[in-house]
Design an enzyme around this catalytic site. Structure first.
Site, PDB file in Angstrom:
ATOM      1  N   CYS A  88       0.837  -1.209   0.000  1.00 55.19           N
ATOM      2  CA  CYS A  88       0.000   0.000   0.000  1.00 55.19           C
ATOM      3  C   CYS A  88       0.872   1.259   0.000  1.00 55.19           C
ATOM      4  CB  CYS A  88      -0.973  -0.070   1.168  1.00 55.19           C
ATOM      5  SG  CYS A  88      -2.388   1.030   1.001  1.00 55.19           S
ATOM      6  N   HIS A 205      -3.616  -5.698   1.390  1.00 54.70           N
ATOM      7  CA  HIS A 205      -2.960  -5.876   2.677  1.00 54.70           C
ATOM      8  C   HIS A 205      -2.945  -7.329   3.132  1.00 54.70           C
ATOM      9  CE1 HIS A 205      -2.591  -1.627   4.090  1.00 54.70           C
ATOM     10  NE2 HIS A 205      -3.557  -1.428   3.221  1.00 54.70           N
ATOM     11  N   GLU A 207      -1.206  -8.649   5.441  1.00 52.72           N
ATOM     12  CA  GLU A 207      -1.046  -8.782   6.896  1.00 52.72           C
ATOM     13  C   GLU A 207      -2.390  -8.782   7.613  1.00 52.72           C
ATOM     14  OE1 GLU A 207      -0.591  -6.130   5.212  1.00 52.72           O
ATOM     15  OE2 GLU A 207      -1.117  -4.315   6.322  1.00 52.72           O
TER      16      GLU A 207
END
Lengths: 237, 86, 738
Positions: A88, A205, A207
């Site tokens: 990002c 994302h 994570e």
């Protein structure tokens, strides 16, 4: 040799701790944090530029962060062949720094968008995607106001020809079309590999989907793939 | 007649400009020790047809006040140039 | 300055003549101009709660798990394992009406500071928004600006926005409501409070430079809006979320290392309010040197410096020996940090420029000795007649499918996806359920626990019956928490009302506080703090009384959480609770008659408490696949919301002694729509008997994409889920675009 993973923290980075947690949860290894003012870094095997709003995203996302002292080290490590992953805002910083081609501009809908999207894995021979199947569709969140990938026509063509488009926005079945990019990205591009094959920038994302408790694990294989590709070189967590 | 109107929008002097403040700090670390202040605005260029300078100025000023600038926080300046109809 | 010269000055500072006389009595002399400005702002409604503190004393605020009740920057509850939950809700209504983006953004910024100033890392934000009807350029501008502002600030700070409400009604035309709630986690051994102690300790100003932002904002909030004041736009506060992120990280690092004695953020009335409150709470004095305050522009007058509401600033009290370490942390984060004064032992608030003393006022005169009023109140003449209005019209309607579609497409019922997709809801990687139909659930780091959080208020009900309507808001918030499997714990409230000088408004306020107190007591959820926002009126017409209830709850194992959506075909669908024939204040009645009237639905607080306990137990015992609160729009809307997530339909067939419209659209309180796996059916039904809860077995979750409802032997609905979802999900986006 012990695998050394570092997460660069800029003023305004928000996802640094999320990345550290996901890395540790999935790989068992501990990532260290490197403050943006550091002008020298250890020879890390993995460098992560996390999501967030470095310098408030003022002027252009990533525009100010690229001048942080640590970026010279990131460039050095990229040249050395370390795995560099920009997520990002990290992707935005890498494009501003010239370590990846193109730029991320304002979403075509002009509004910030946070939602789960589907991306198709286009290239599974990169060190970041070895654990995925070609064409595999992942469900993964995006959260950005400037995720619209843009590059001159010849650059886009080169990326296509060289198989350096690693992720594309798709529909749940894996179909990629002019309607599948939530932000208007050219060619529905969601992730791009650098020339050397060791630098990757992605807008979604991973994570946030590396732990079943958070609702999904489609992101876990990014971390696992990186560990795999280093294990082959004798570098272990 | 063809005109080009340029509207320059800047934050009001007493209003905080977070972008300007962030850039000010950044430039000082890039050899800009002499930098005093930075303020960031917009420049909007409009090409349009109109009967005459006065009418077009009035029209663009109205647009600036109602839409192009946020009167709560911004001021604007206007410039009008007649374009040659080539 | 002579008495005549100051004569008109006291009204300029928002004081009444009576208040000025009180000031003279207490101070024992005439104030100078600067001192008058200090009193003006500290004795304004927003800072001293002069019209509300009497009533607020009625609220229950204590429990063994409450670590901090009202009176500090935020409330704290102990959730075990050394973790405290810090939370509060606040309003920023008037600034948002003038400048929607920045008003909403700085509202979010303010509430976030209230949380991290206690040493807690903010973990989530919620917002409760009310606007006039969604038509016309002005309201669309407000909606777009406010949502963009909340997103812009929260997203930049990396704090997820996990829930809230958005409501449109003529009562809010001209005076929108923007309430922002924040929740954070703190180590219970490391809580910091806003008090100045230790004479000789330094007072540091950390964060942004001081400018003319929002001068007189605090007294501005105490003045009604009207179109005749376009220059109230002057000095709009602009938020800098990047600076706040830096200030937050620096503050948390300073507090983690135990380097500060007291911390307070600067909000309404800036340096004045924070300085006085810190001194007052610490039972000490503070002396500030205005020459040392870093300024953003030249020429600020003394009173402008003291009243400035420039954002992203903190006051910290630090022992001289620790100053170097504090400075080092601020330098690391590039956050300005300046010593501007000292703590003293003379109990006075002293302002000077160098050696020249500008103002000396005993701190408690500005805080504890502020006026308090018990305004007159009178029941509005419309109150009883409205209650008795006939709302039976709804019970006679025939076109159930047509009505359902109209309701689904109405802005208050329609999906709020257009709003929440502008907010980052998963940053922080702790969000396990959000956005949700009910409370959001976060995992509590370092534990196995889960935190449920919500904010709710049905203002139609409060307008029709302030006492019961407010009790219902509490009950609804608690139920929204309970359906996720959590135990409701405690409340923060934002009470939005018209002018307290209007006896009918004050009557509403007093009754609302009574209802809040009673419901909080019976449900075991004390109030730990909050905010009162008065003077929400436009051209003399007050908004609907709107007591927004923010509630937190906890579950011991976050893996026991229960989502609001159906999970698989074949699961049994139940309605727990009893449905009655009542339409007062309902969305359906509004749709049909264009008025809010009638008796509000009946609420039994003991039943509500029992239902909450039942749901929390069921979650622990893993009896439920899903649980969802029935509220606006009734059972039909709850069914659709539960079906939407996975696209699962329902096949229902049941009987009851109320009209079909009441069964589907009635808004009876304390009802939960649940689904149960066939393997758990026996145990679930046994548990229902043990708890002696009324319930109805409605049918089953279907996999055919249809919403099929038979009631009292007749087919009521046989609709494609896809079509209904299209209406429900697309409505707001279609109406909100400018």
């Amino acid at each position: 040799m012990r695998l050394k993973a570092a997460i660069v923290v800029f003023p305004g980075s928000n996802c640094d701790r999320d990345c550290a947690r996901a890395w540790e949860f999935v790989t068992g290894g501990k990532a260290s944090f490197v403050w943006h003012k550091e002008s020298s870094m250890e020879d890390c095997d993995v460098v992560i530029l996390p999501g967030g709003f470095s310098f408030g995203d003022y002027l252009r996302s990533g525009a100010i962060a690229r001048f942080s002292p640590v970026m010279a080290e990131v460039a050095r490590l990229a040249k050395r062949g370390s795995l560099v992953l920009g997520i990002c805002n990290g992707f935005q910083i890498l494009t501003e720094a010239g370590l990846l081609p193109g730029s991320l501009i304002r979403n075509s809908g002009l509004k910030y968008v946070c939602k789960d999207v589907f991306v198709r894995v286009e290239n599974v021979s990169s060190p970041f995607t070895g654990r995925y199947e070609e064409g595999q569709v992942l469900r993964i969140p995006i959260s950005h106001g400037e995720g619209n990938y843009n590059a001159p026509g010849d650059v886009l063509e080169r990326l296509r020809d060289e198989g350096r488009v690693v992720l594309r926005y798709s529909d749940p079945s894996g179909r990629v079309g002019p309607d599948t990019a939530p932000n208007g990205s050219a060619d529905s591009i969601a992730g791009v590999l650098g020339e050397g094959g060791n630098v990757l920038g992605i807008m979604p994302h991973p994570e946030r989907v590396s732990d079943r408790q958070l609702g999904g694990t489609d992101g876990a294989a990014f971390w696992e793939s990186m560990v795999d590709s280093l294990r082959v070189k004798g570098i272990r967590v | 007649m063809k005109f080009k109107a340029t509207v320059r929008v800047m934050p009001k002097p007493s209003v905080l400009d977070p972008q300007g403040a962030a850039l000010e700090r950044a430039l000082r670390t890039m050899g800009g020790e002499g930098v005093g202040s930075v303020r960031v605005g917009k420049r909007i260029e409009i090409v349009l047809d109109g009967p005459g300078e006065a009418e077009v100025m009035e029209l663009v000023a109205r647009w600036a006040d109602q839409l192009l600038a946020n009167p709560n926080m911004e001021t604007f300046g206007l410039e009008l140039v007649a374009l040659d109809e080539a | 300055m002579s008495e005549e010269a100051l004569e008109d000055k006291w009204s300029e500072h928002g004081l009444t003549e009576e208040e000025y006389k009180r000031l003279l009595r207490i101070l024992g002399r005439q104030p100078n101009y600067l001192e008058l400005a200090l009193f003006g702002v500290m004795w304004s409604e927003h800072c001293c709660y002069k019209h509300s503190k009497g009533e607020l004393r009625k609220l229950p605020t204590e429990a063994h798990f409450v670590l901090q009740g009202p009176g500090e920057n935020a409330g704290i509850v102990d959730v075990g394992e050394g973790v405290g939950v810090v939370f509060k809700i606040e309003s920023h209504n008037h600034p948002s009406a003038i400048e929607p983006y920045q008003g909403a953004a700085t509202g979010v910024g303010g509430i976030i500071r209230d949380i991290f100033t206690m040493g807690a890392r903010p973990a989530a934000i919620l917002d409760s928004l009310r606007f006039g009807p969604l038509e016309g350029h002005r309201v669309k501008g407000l909606l777009n600006g406010v949502v963009a502002g909340i997103g812009g600030y929260g997203n930049c700070m990396g704090i997820p926005n996990v829930g809230g409400e958005t409501f449109f009604h003529p009562a809010y035309s001209g005076n929108p409501l923007v309430n922002a709630m924040c929740v954070g986690f703190v180590d219970t051994n490391r809580v910091f409070r806003g008090r100045a102690t230790g004479p000789g300790n330094l007072v540091l100003l950390v964060g942004s430079r001081t400018g003319r932002d929002g001068i007189k904002g605090a007294s501005f909030a105490s003045v009604e809006l009207s179109d005749s004041d376009p220059d109230k736009r002057h000095n709009v506060q602009v938020g800098d979320p990047f600076m706040e992120k830096l200030v937050m990280e620096a503050t948390l690092e300073i507090l983690e290392n135990g380097l500060a004695v007291g911390v307070q953020d600067l909000g309404a009335a800036g340096l004045t309010c924070s300085g006085c409150e810190m001194a007052s709470r610490g039972r000490s004095g503070i002396a500030l040197d205005l020459d040392l305050v870093p300024l953003r522009e030249d020429g600020l007058l003394d009173w402008e410096i003291m009243l400035s509401e420039s954002q992203e600033r903190m006051l910290m009290v630090v022992e001289p020996g620790k100053l170097d370490r504090v400075r080092a942390i601020c330098d690391k984060w590039d956050v300005p940090c300046t010593a501007i004064g000292k703590v003293t032992d003379d109990d006075c608030f002293v302002l000077r420029r160098g050696q020249k003393v500008l103002a000396v006022v005993p701190s408690v005169f500005l805080t504890d000795k502020a006026p308090a009023y018990q305004p007159p109140m009178s029941e509005p003449p419309s109150y009883q007649p409205l209650k008795k209005a006939d709302v039976g019209l709804a019970g006679k309607i025939q076109d159930i499918p047509g009505l359902l579609k109209k309701l689904l497409a109405s802005p208050n019922i329609a999906s709020k996806r257009w709003v929440y997709e502008q907010y980052d809801c998963t940053v922080g990687a702790n969000t396990v359920l959000a956005p949700s139909g009910d409370a959001a659930v976060l995992r509590i780091p370092g534990t196995r626990k889960g935190l449920a959080v919500t904010c709710d208020c049905n203002s139609r009900f409060v307008a029709l019956d302030p006492y019961w309507g407010t009790a219902m808001a509490v009950a609804e918030a608690a139920l929204n928490v309970a359906v996720t499997g959590a135990r409701p714990l405690a409340i923060t409230n934002c009470l939005n009302f018209g002018s307290p000088e209007n006896p009918e408004v004050f009557w509403q306020f007093s009754k609302a506080v009574d209802g809040l107190a009673e419901a909080a007591r019976r449900l075991g959820t004390p109030i730990t703090g909050g905010n009162v926002s008065f003077y929400n009126e436009y051209d003399g017409v007050p908004v609907y009384p709107t007591p927004v209830i923010g509630m937190v709850g906890v579950m011991d194992d976050v893996d026991n959480r229960v989502p609001h959506h159906f999970r698989k075909e074949g699961d049994h669908v139940f309605l727990v609770g009893r449905s009655l024939e009542e339409f007062g204040g309902s969305e359906l009645h509004w749709l049909l008659a264009g008025r809010d009237e009638g008796h509000v639905p009946f609420l039994n607080l003991d039943f509500a408490a029992r239902l909450n306990a039942f749901l929390a137990d069921c979650a622990k015992l893993r009896y439920l696949e899903s649980a969802h609160d029935c509220s606006e729009g009734g059972l039909a809307v709850a069914l659709l919301e539960s079906a939407a997530t996975l696209g699962l339909g329902v096949s229902l067939d049941w009987a009851d002694n109320i009209s079909p419209a009441a069964a589907l659209f009635g808004e009876t309180c304390s009802r939960a729509l649940v689904s149960v796996s066939p393997e758990k059916l026996g145990q679930f039904m046994g548990y229902l008997q043990d708890f002696n809860l009324p319930h109805t077995q409605l049918g089953r979750v279907a996999g055919d994409g249809l919403i099929s409802v038979r009631y009292n032997g007749a087919g009521l609905l046989h609709e494609e889920l896809k079509g209904l979802l299209g209406l429900w999900e697309g409505a707001l986006a279609g109406m909100a675009g400018i």
